[in-house]
Motif scaffolding. Structure first.
Motif, PDB file in Angstrom:
ATOM      1  N   TYR A   1     -31.216   3.623  33.260  1.00  0.00           N
ATOM      2  CA  TYR A   1     -32.261   2.941  32.478  1.00  0.00           C
ATOM      3  C   TYR A   1     -33.021   1.913  33.338  1.00  0.00           C
ATOM      4  CZ  TYR A   1     -30.302   5.140  28.338  1.00  0.00           C
ATOM      5  OH  TYR A   1     -29.878   6.072  27.421  1.00  0.00           O
TER       6      TYR A   1
ATOM      7  N   ARG B   1     -40.745   8.938  29.634  1.00  0.00           N
ATOM      8  CA  ARG B   1     -39.380   9.315  30.001  1.00  0.00           C
ATOM      9  C   ARG B   1     -38.597   9.858  28.807  1.00  0.00           C
ATOM     10  NH1 ARG B   1     -36.932   6.580  34.379  1.00  0.00           N
ATOM     11  NH2 ARG B   1     -35.232   5.700  33.133  1.00  0.00           N
TER      12      ARG B   1
ATOM     13  N   GLU C   1     -34.349  10.767  27.516  1.00  0.00           N
ATOM     14  CA  GLU C   1     -33.041  10.136  27.683  1.00  0.00           C
ATOM     15  C   GLU C   1     -32.302  10.644  28.922  1.00  0.00           C
ATOM     16  OE1 GLU C   1     -31.443   7.487  26.056  1.00  0.00           O
ATOM     17  OE2 GLU C   1     -33.578   7.343  25.618  1.00  0.00           O
ATOM     18  N   ALA C   2     -32.514  11.897  29.255  1.00  0.00           N
ATOM     19  CA  ALA C   2     -31.838  12.445  30.436  1.00  0.00           C
ATOM     20  C   ALA C   2     -32.293  11.710  31.698  1.00  0.00           C
ATOM     21  CB  ALA C   2     -32.121  13.939  30.551  1.00  0.00           C
ATOM     22  N   GLN C   3     -33.604  11.488  31.804  1.00  0.00           N
ATOM     23  CA  GLN C   3     -34.122  10.756  32.956  1.00  0.00           C
ATOM     24  C   GLN C   3     -33.611   9.315  32.970  1.00  0.00           C
ATOM     25  OE1 GLN C   3     -38.274  11.612  31.902  1.00  0.00           O
ATOM     26  NE2 GLN C   3     -38.530  12.547  33.932  1.00  0.00           N
TER      27      GLN C   3
ATOM     28  N   GLU D   1     -30.861   8.043  31.573  1.00  0.00           N
ATOM     29  CA  GLU D   1     -29.439   7.975  31.885  1.00  0.00           C
ATOM     30  C   GLU D   1     -29.179   8.253  33.360  1.00  0.00           C
ATOM     31  OE1 GLU D   1     -27.339  10.567  29.294  1.00  0.00           O
ATOM     32  OE2 GLU D   1     -27.621   9.306  27.515  1.00  0.00           O
ATOM     33  N   ALA D   2     -29.993   9.106  33.954  1.00  0.00           N
ATOM     34  CA  ALA D   2     -29.798   9.477  35.357  1.00  0.00           C
ATOM     35  C   ALA D   2     -29.967   8.290  36.295  1.00  0.00           C
ATOM     36  CB  ALA D   2     -30.764  10.598  35.737  1.00  0.00           C
ATOM     37  N   ASP D   3     -30.889   7.397  35.978  1.00  0.00           N
ATOM     38  CA  ASP D   3     -31.103   6.245  36.868  1.00  0.00           C
ATOM     39  C   ASP D   3     -30.648   4.924  36.252  1.00  0.00           C
ATOM     40  OD1 ASP D   3     -33.052   5.570  35.032  1.00  0.00           O
ATOM     41  OD2 ASP D   3     -34.750   6.031  36.324  1.00  0.00           O
TER      42      ASP D   3
END
Length: 324
Positions: A289, A279, A281-283, A285-287
């Motif tokens: 963590y 993963r 950081e964008a992924q 932050e999207a869910d």
């Protein structure tokens, strides 16, 4: 200046002093109990108990009880001294702002006195109740956690968790020493299991704590090397942990039950570390963590499962059923 003005000035000064002293005299039992870091202490108690019960020599139940009690108090003393020294950064980090000192319920001096007293008391009483080898390891554990980790490593190097993790790895060795009066390959392996587990466990936490360590200027790996590097470190340390954990299966404290549990949980832990590494950081932050939090929770269950399996094997051996 009038008497009224003097009184008002005095009251204002008292308010300011009260803010600096942080709740002097208002602390209750629950506040001092919180200083002991009960969540951490529960892990100390459990791993020490497993070390004691897995040892080849039986221990009288009363001696075992008081020994575990004093080991718990020693672990709690370390927590209190840690909170005393880290009061400044605990006031900054969101995760620790509700602790007794930053929340204003206990003064730093009270925490220092409480932790120092429990440190001496627990070591001396463990020596008298069990033996001085176990007491010596407990004393070194307290010293290592408070001086080596808290006062030195934590604020100076990203290896703080790697090296400092040794403090949390000593309890099973202390329990083993209570029963045997010494150290053996089995107790060292239990130490290694916890020691290798600690970095990926805390780094997973550091990933979703976001800016806490950065704001407090604690050189956690996420701060000094970045989150991508931290994700790689989690995977590498988890891969190094697996053979150590599984290898215990083939020692005198292991057996088929431990092997089955170890294979399952190490597979889950490696899979979780792999998912974290893949993963960005964008992924994350999207869910919120989600994966990082899931792996952190799994890491807690992982250690309890590993030591729980050792405990099961030692219990089965009493009835001639454990081991190979």
């Amino acid at each position: 200046m009038s008497d009224t003005s003097v009184n008002n000035t005095s009251k204002a000064a008292q308010v300011q002093i009260g803010q600096v002293q942080i709740g002097h005299g208002d602390a209750g039992f629950s506040d001092f109990y919180a200083l002991l870091k009960p969540r951490v202490m529960s892990l100390v108690v459990f791993t020490a108990l497993v070390g004691l019960l897995a040892a080849p020599q039986p221990v009288h139940p009363f001696v075992a009880f008081v020994a575990i009690l004093f080991i718990a108090l020693g672990g709690g003393a370390s927590g209190a001294l840690n909170m005393w020294w880290d009061a400044d950064i605990d006031r900054i980090m969101k995760r620790t702002q509700k602790r007794p000192i930053p929340a204003g319920r206990v003064t730093e001096g009270e925490a220092l006195g409480f932790g120092a007293f429990l440190s001496v008391f627990s070591v001396v009483m463990l020596g008298l109740a069990a033996n001085w080898v176990a007491a010596g390891i407990l004393a070194f554990t307290i010293f290592f956690y408070v001086v080596v980790y808290t006062m030195w490593l934590k604020r100076t190097t990203p290896q703080n968790i790697v090296i400092g993790g040794a403090a949390g790895a000593f309890p099973p060795m202390i329990g083993w020493a209570v029963a045997t009066g010494g150290i053996s390959i089995e107790s060292v392996l239990m130490f290694c299991l916890t020691f290798m587990w600690t970095p990926p466990h805390f780094w997973a936490l550091a990933l979703f704590m976001k800016s806490d360590y950065h704001e407090a200027k604690v050189p956690m790996l996420t701060v000094t090397h970045g989150r991508k590097s931290t994700r790689l470190h989690i995977l590498v340390y988890t891969l190094l942990l697996a053979p150590v954990a599984i290898g215990i299966s083939f020692t005198s404290i292991g057996g088929p039950v431990y092997l089955a549990v170890s294979l399952i949980f190490n597979a889950l832990f490696v899979k979780g570390a792999w998912d974290i590494w893949r993963r960005d950081e964008a992924q994350a932050e999207a869910d919120g963590y989600r994966t990082e939090k899931k792996v952190f929770g799994l890491s807690l269950l992982y250690l309890f499962a590993q030591f729980g399996a050792i405990l099961v094997e030692s219990t089965l051996r009493i009835y001639g059923m454990g081991g190979w």
